[in-house]
Design an enzyme around this catalytic site. Structure first.
Site, PDB file in Angstrom:
ATOM      1  N   GLY A   1      51.412  37.201  43.944  1.00  0.00           N
ATOM      2  CA  GLY A   1      51.451  37.624  42.550  1.00  0.00           C
ATOM      3  C   GLY A   1      51.372  39.132  42.395  1.00  0.00           C
ATOM      4  O   GLY A   1      52.056  39.721  41.557  1.00  0.00           O
ATOM      5  N   THR A   2      50.550  39.758  43.209  1.00  0.00           N
ATOM      6  CA  THR A   2      50.359  41.212  43.079  1.00  0.00           C
ATOM      7  C   THR A   2      51.670  41.960  43.335  1.00  0.00           C
ATOM      8  O   THR A   2      52.032  42.859  42.563  1.00  0.00           O
ATOM      9  CB  THR A   2      49.267  41.686  44.060  1.00  0.00           C
TER      10      THR A   2
ATOM     11  N   GLN B   1      48.441  32.312  36.457  1.00  0.00           N
ATOM     12  CA  GLN B   1      47.412  31.335  36.065  1.00  0.00           C
ATOM     13  C   GLN B   1      47.997  30.185  35.262  1.00  0.00           C
ATOM     14  O   GLN B   1      47.414  29.105  35.203  1.00  0.00           O
ATOM     15  CB  GLN B   1      46.303  32.020  35.245  1.00  0.00           C
TER      16      GLN B   1
ATOM     17  N   SER C   1      52.478  32.890  41.889  1.00  0.00           N
ATOM     18  CA  SER C   1      51.745  33.029  43.143  1.00  0.00           C
ATOM     19  C   SER C   1      51.420  31.635  43.690  1.00  0.00           C
ATOM     20  O   SER C   1      51.148  30.710  42.910  1.00  0.00           O
ATOM     21  CB  SER C   1      50.450  33.804  42.888  1.00  0.00           C
TER      22      SER C   1
ATOM     23  N   HIS D   1      48.797  30.558  45.809  1.00  0.00           N
ATOM     24  CA  HIS D   1      47.449  30.056  46.094  1.00  0.00           C
ATOM     25  C   HIS D   1      46.624  29.634  44.897  1.00  0.00           C
ATOM     26  O   HIS D   1      45.546  29.072  45.064  1.00  0.00           O
ATOM     27  CB  HIS D   1      46.677  31.075  46.944  1.00  0.00           C
TER      28      HIS D   1
ATOM     29  N   THR E   1      61.160  40.201  56.707  1.00  0.00           N
ATOM     30  CA  THR E   1      61.414  38.827  57.150  1.00  0.00           C
ATOM     31  C   THR E   1      60.666  37.861  56.244  1.00  0.00           C
ATOM     32  O   THR E   1      59.477  38.065  55.956  1.00  0.00           O
ATOM     33  CB  THR E   1      60.940  38.656  58.611  1.00  0.00           C
TER      34      THR E   1
ATOM     35  N   CYS F   1      39.046  39.449  42.196  1.00  0.00           N
ATOM     36  CA  CYS F   1      39.366  40.646  42.981  1.00  0.00           C
ATOM     37  C   CYS F   1      38.524  41.846  42.562  1.00  0.00           C
ATOM     38  O   CYS F   1      38.496  42.857  43.256  1.00  0.00           O
ATOM     39  CB  CYS F   1      40.854  40.952  42.912  1.00  0.00           C
TER      40      CYS F   1
HETATM   41  N1  PLP Z   1      48.045  37.757  38.206  1.00  0.00           N
HETATM   42  C1  PLP Z   1      47.043  36.964  37.818  1.00  0.00           C
HETATM   43  C2  PLP Z   1      46.944  36.556  36.394  1.00  0.00           C
HETATM   44  C3  PLP Z   1      46.092  36.535  38.748  1.00  0.00           C
HETATM   45  O1  PLP Z   1      45.076  35.769  38.358  1.00  0.00           O
HETATM   46  C4  PLP Z   1      46.222  36.953  40.094  1.00  0.00           C
HETATM   47  C5  PLP Z   1      45.213  36.580  41.108  1.00  0.00           C
HETATM   48  O2  PLP Z   1      44.039  36.838  40.964  1.00  0.00           O
HETATM   49  C6  PLP Z   1      47.301  37.782  40.446  1.00  0.00           C
HETATM   50  C7  PLP Z   1      48.188  38.152  39.480  1.00  0.00           C
HETATM   51  C8  PLP Z   1      47.492  38.252  41.866  1.00  0.00           C
HETATM   52  O3  PLP Z   1      48.071  37.240  42.647  1.00  0.00           O
HETATM   53  P1  PLP Z   1      47.918  37.283  44.244  1.00  0.00           P
HETATM   54  O4  PLP Z   1      46.499  36.937  44.547  1.00  0.00           O
HETATM   55  O5  PLP Z   1      48.893  36.228  44.714  1.00  0.00           O
HETATM   56  O6  PLP Z   1      48.297  38.645  44.689  1.00  0.00           O
END
Ligand code: PLP
Length: 362
Positions: free
Chosen positions: A69-70, A168, A188, A190, A226, A312
């Site tokens: 996601g990041t 989310q 994302s 996970h 990759t 995080c």
């Molecule tokens: N965006 C939201 C709303 C999230 O809750 C998160 C994870 O905490 C992320 C982005 C980041 O995703 P990733 O952990 O896959 O980098």
């Protein structure tokens, strides 16, 4: 241990694990290799891409795999469309911090006390230089679901690109519907019982997207590197399951979450506030009027895994930017605790969590 932090991450689903394992060992080929081992991997990626595209109602070429996601958020807010980005102030750090690196700059969109980003608020943040609007589908701290349909309407009328972080939302909301409202979305693995370190940025055809990671010709030469084949296979399987089961899962976690909030309200009365409005069914963000120092560590010592807002930034002593954006004071914003419920949460765990809270706070 009682794990009530599913919004931080969720365990890998068994079926997802089974789907992934062949691509960790026997089918280890590089999908870009021009031989049989490479083709087997490439076929698995193509199948996963087609599955995700079908779920979202887009074409496979509109799906770009990322490391999560990041990365998808960063890519979108820095390199999607032209002009200034109007960014909701309750976005995940990946969007907020990423947007600060945008060459053309960014400006904040305010929210209500309930964490809602209204279409009027978006309108008020637009300037003649705005080219991109970033509003997440649902917030990771409070669960607040944003009115994307209305926001989409005003973006379309003004020819603005709309990006939405759906990380989310993916477990509970209809992604196909959300995708019709947006020009780009981020996902994302996970958070939906898939693997960590894999996700996607989905960008509709015709929307300008510049590359962020230079390298090989992977992902139509827009994202070098990759591909994480087993991760991608697992992510597609997890998304398939999450969307197929989302209504059933939502009903179950909503019942647990609501029971938890009823019990917490009975025990703590007016000294606890349930934050956010129009929420996802799995998140309960509470602010306690008085909370002991290091509350999270105390809860952890008693076996309760929860977050103080986003996972995080849980180790940070700074107040939650989401709570600040929702009009809380710095002191109040430090006293929030996020409980998030998942497929494996039981009624007993919910009851025990309230007992632990009582022991640590009262
Ligand atoms: N965006 C939201 C709303 C999230 O809750 C998160 C994870 O905490 C992320 C982005 C980041 O995703 P990733 O952990 O896959 O980098």
């Amino acid at each position: 241990m009682i794990y009530l932090d599913y919004a931080a991450t969720a365990p890998l689903d068994e079926e997802v694990f089974q789907a992934m394992t062949p691509y960790l060992k026997e089918n280890f080929g590089n999908p870009d290799s021009a031989h049989a081992a490479g083709r087997a991997a490439a076929n698995a990626v193509a199948k996963a891409r087609a599955t995700i595209a079908e779920i979202l109602g887009v074409t496979p070429l509109e799906v770009y795999f990322t490391s999560g996601g990041t990365e998808a958020d960063n890519w979108a807010v820095r390199y999607l469309a032209k002009g200034n980005a109007a960014v909701s102030s309750v976005e995940h750090a990946a969007v907020l911090e990423g947007a600060k690196l945008r060459e053309e700059g960014c400006s904040p969109i305010p929210t209500t006390r309930g964490g809602l980003v209204t279409a009027d608020a978006v309108l008020s943040a637009l300037t003649p230089r705005t080219g991109l609007v970033c509003v997440m589908a649902a917030n990771n701290e409070t669960g607040t679901i944003q009115p994307l349909e209305e926001i989409s309407k005003l973006c379309k009328e003004r020819n603005l690109t709309l990006f939405s972080d759906c990380v989310q939302a993916a477990g509970f909301l209809d992604l196909k519907k959300i995708a019709t409202h947006c020009d780009a979305i981020a996902l994302s693995g996970h958070k939906i019982y898939g693997p960590k370190g894999v996700g996607a940025l989905v960008v509709k055809k015709g929307v300008a997207l510049r590359p962020m990671i230079a390298g090989g010709e992977q992902e139509r030469s827009l994202r070098g590197g990759t591909l994480n084949v087993s991760g991608i296979v697992g992510f597609a399987k997890a998304l398939e399951k999450a969307q197929a089961d989302r209504i059933r899962n939502a009903e179950r976690v909503r019942a647990l979450r609501d029971a938890f909030e009823r019990e917490v309200t009975t025990v703590f009365g007016k000294s606890v506030t349930i934050d956010g409005e129009n929420r996802l069914p799995n998140i309960s963000h509470l602010t306690f009027e008085t909370a002991p120092d290091a509350l999270l560590a105390k809860l952890d010592l008693k076996g309760l895994c929860v977050s103080g807002g986003a996972a995080c930034s849980s180790r940070s002593a700074l107040p939650s930017h989401v709570m600040l954006a929702m009009g809380r004071t710095r002191e109040e914003a430090k006293r929030g605790v996020r409980f998030s419920f998942g497929k494996e949460t039981t009624e007993e765990e919910v009851e025990r969590a309230v007992v632990v809270l009582k022991e640590c706070i009262l």
